[in-house]
Design a protein around this motif. Sequence first.
Motif, PDB file in Angstrom:
ATOM      1  N   LEU A 485       0.827  -1.212   0.000  1.00  0.00           N
ATOM      2  CA  LEU A 485       0.000   0.000   0.000  1.00  0.00           C
ATOM      3  C   LEU A 485       0.862   1.262   0.000  1.00  0.00           C
ATOM      4  O   LEU A 485       0.426   2.321  -0.473  1.00  0.00           O
ATOM      5  N   ALA A 486       2.086   1.160   0.517  1.00  0.00           N
ATOM      6  CA  ALA A 486       2.997   2.312   0.458  1.00  0.00           C
ATOM      7  C   ALA A 486       3.295   2.678  -0.994  1.00  0.00           C
ATOM      8  O   ALA A 486       3.456   3.857  -1.334  1.00  0.00           O
ATOM      9  N   LEU A 487       3.356   1.681  -1.865  1.00  0.00           N
ATOM     10  CA  LEU A 487       3.565   1.935  -3.287  1.00  0.00           C
ATOM     11  C   LEU A 487       2.340   2.616  -3.895  1.00  0.00           C
ATOM     12  O   LEU A 487       2.464   3.497  -4.748  1.00  0.00           O
ATOM     13  N   VAL A 488       1.161   2.231  -3.431  1.00  0.00           N
ATOM     14  CA  VAL A 488      -0.070   2.888  -3.891  1.00  0.00           C
ATOM     15  C   VAL A 488      -0.046   4.366  -3.507  1.00  0.00           C
ATOM     16  O   VAL A 488      -0.460   5.237  -4.281  1.00  0.00           O
ATOM     17  N   LYS A 489       0.443   4.644  -2.321  1.00  0.00           N
ATOM     18  CA  LYS A 489       0.498   6.043  -1.866  1.00  0.00           C
ATOM     19  C   LYS A 489       1.390   6.887  -2.761  1.00  0.00           C
ATOM     20  O   LYS A 489       1.081   8.044  -3.039  1.00  0.00           O
ATOM     21  N   ARG A 490       2.499   6.311  -3.203  1.00  0.00           N
ATOM     22  CA  ARG A 490       3.356   7.034  -4.153  1.00  0.00           C
ATOM     23  C   ARG A 490       2.632   7.218  -5.484  1.00  0.00           C
ATOM     24  O   ARG A 490       2.653   8.296  -6.082  1.00  0.00           O
ATOM     25  N   ALA A 491       1.974   6.163  -5.943  1.00  0.00           N
ATOM     26  CA  ALA A 491       1.273   6.226  -7.226  1.00  0.00           C
ATOM     27  C   ALA A 491       0.176   7.280  -7.211  1.00  0.00           C
ATOM     28  O   ALA A 491      -0.020   8.003  -8.194  1.00  0.00           O
ATOM     29  N   ALA A 492      -0.513   7.408  -6.075  1.00  0.00           N
ATOM     30  CA  ALA A 492      -1.638   8.335  -5.977  1.00  0.00           C
ATOM     31  C   ALA A 492      -1.210   9.795  -6.030  1.00  0.00           C
ATOM     32  O   ALA A 492      -2.053  10.682  -6.193  1.00  0.00           O
ATOM     33  N   GLN A 493       0.077  10.058  -5.924  1.00  0.00           N
ATOM     34  CA  GLN A 493       0.563  11.443  -5.994  1.00  0.00           C
ATOM     35  C   GLN A 493       0.631  11.959  -7.430  1.00  0.00           C
ATOM     36  O   GLN A 493       0.786  13.166  -7.660  1.00  0.00           O
TER      37      GLN A 493
END
Length: 575
Positions: A485-493
């Motif tokens: 989910l940390a990767l999702v957080k980067r993607a969502a930026q």
Amino acid sequence: MTLYARFAAHLDAVLDQLVADGVLPEGLERRNVTVEPPRDPSHGDLATNAAMVLAKPARTNPRALAEAIAAGLEKLDEVASVAVAGPGFINLTLTDATWREELRAITDDGDEYGKSAMGKDVTVNIEYVSANPTGPMHMGHCRGAVVGDALANLLEFAGHKVVREYYVNDAGGQVDVLARSAHLRYREALGEDIGSIPEGLYPGDYLKPVGQHLADEYGDQYVGKPEGEWLALFRAEAVAAMLKMIKSDLALLGIHHEIFASEAELQKAGKPEAAEKWLREHDLVYDGLLEAPKGETPEDWEPVELPLFRSTKFGDDQDRPIKKSDGSWTYFGADLAYHYQKAQEADQLIDIWGADHAGTVKRIVAAVAALTEGKTRFDVKLIQMVRLLRGGEPVKMSKRAGNFVTLADVVNEVGKDVVRFTMLTRKADAQMDFDFAKVVEASKDNPVFYVQYAHARVASLKRKAAEAGIEGGDADLSRLDTEELALVKRAAQFPRVVEGAASAREPHRIAFYLYDLAADFHALWNLGNDQPGRRFVVADDPDLTRSRLFLADAIGQIIRNGLGIMGVRAVEEMH
């Protein structure tokens, strides 16, 4: 609506409620209120400065206001917790379910993810390259070409209507030199031994085909004739040939302009006179004595009365002449008229210039402010030089060009995608080294390779899953853990990076973001090197594999979207 936009709307709703409750006064300016990732990820997922920005104009305590805002945000189902830090910063931690929904949004939106409506109904004219039409494109032109084209793509992605324009400087003395150089090659094509190229003419072999064309077209009728009989014709023919070459060179980079505006045609149409008339009517041009150039003594200078633009009124250090003493237009006078013309058709103007033009920025910005009465946003982006190296050593010049390395030679050697990506790996106003060895190096230190490799790895996963006998199906995103989910957080930026880059006119931000996203993806991938259970494809757990493939596909989608803005292909395999 993407996550950051959604939470900005949530925050607005909370602030509206505080106004309705009498906690905040009506009419507060919220333009500087932000919702963004906190600098320290341990502080949460999102942060807002709302209390810090609004407390002073609201005449209230920022910490107390932050507590009131936090109370409203805590009620949102998407929020796991809210914390007020220091004098009034607000940090939010979102639920895992919220990030999983954003992951689905990335996949659902596909090519549209990250697009913005911020530029709706705004037309932006971007003028870039605009090299003198006297020869092929060289690497001095390349960086500005890529930055301008990527910026055009970026602004379109952010919702603007973009016009790509090239200003052809075909009215100055340099095109007369070009015509004389072409005439020399014309005589050579007819069999004359021209010897070495005289000082002051263009020496490159690229003019040989032009001379041959002129010889085929006109025979020997202009041999030995006075310059006045052939100069205008040879100038037009040579400029047309150079523009054809320039367009071909730019096409190698995937660059195509909608408009090629001619300085000669601009003057022929009386545009400078129209601009001068308007400026005189508004008392912005007057007849005055031109000041002596800095460093000259009064004895060295003969005062001349010229039409002067009141550029000091707009922050310049002296008023600038728009005509020369012989009545012809100065470069500034013609440039001023050209920008006046562009401003009739666009809401905003952007010029991409080489850093050697820094001294003229202030005056042209002043001119556009005057001509548009301050209504047209105008940005000049200065592009620093590129130093070409091969294994750390300076690259030798091109014989064909005469005294420089051509863009075509570089693109043909390393490829369009490498050139375009590399030109965006530093801020435009920072100098750049382009080392032929390093830009094709397969290492983390080469951003071009590193981002492309991330996309190729994503593409490989479907093949790996098929080899493991795992077929597609619904993905249970609840199987994704904290690290994933940390990767999702980067993607969502990505959407906010797009808007920030578009607002700042800085396409290099997309390259920087993609490198960070690729680094996070590679780090997650590499966990599987030592821990088989951390691999994206786990042969004995199809459900987990499908959830991780869903995540990887979303990362691949964002990489494609970002590379699309940069004008770079997303490769499926690395060779």
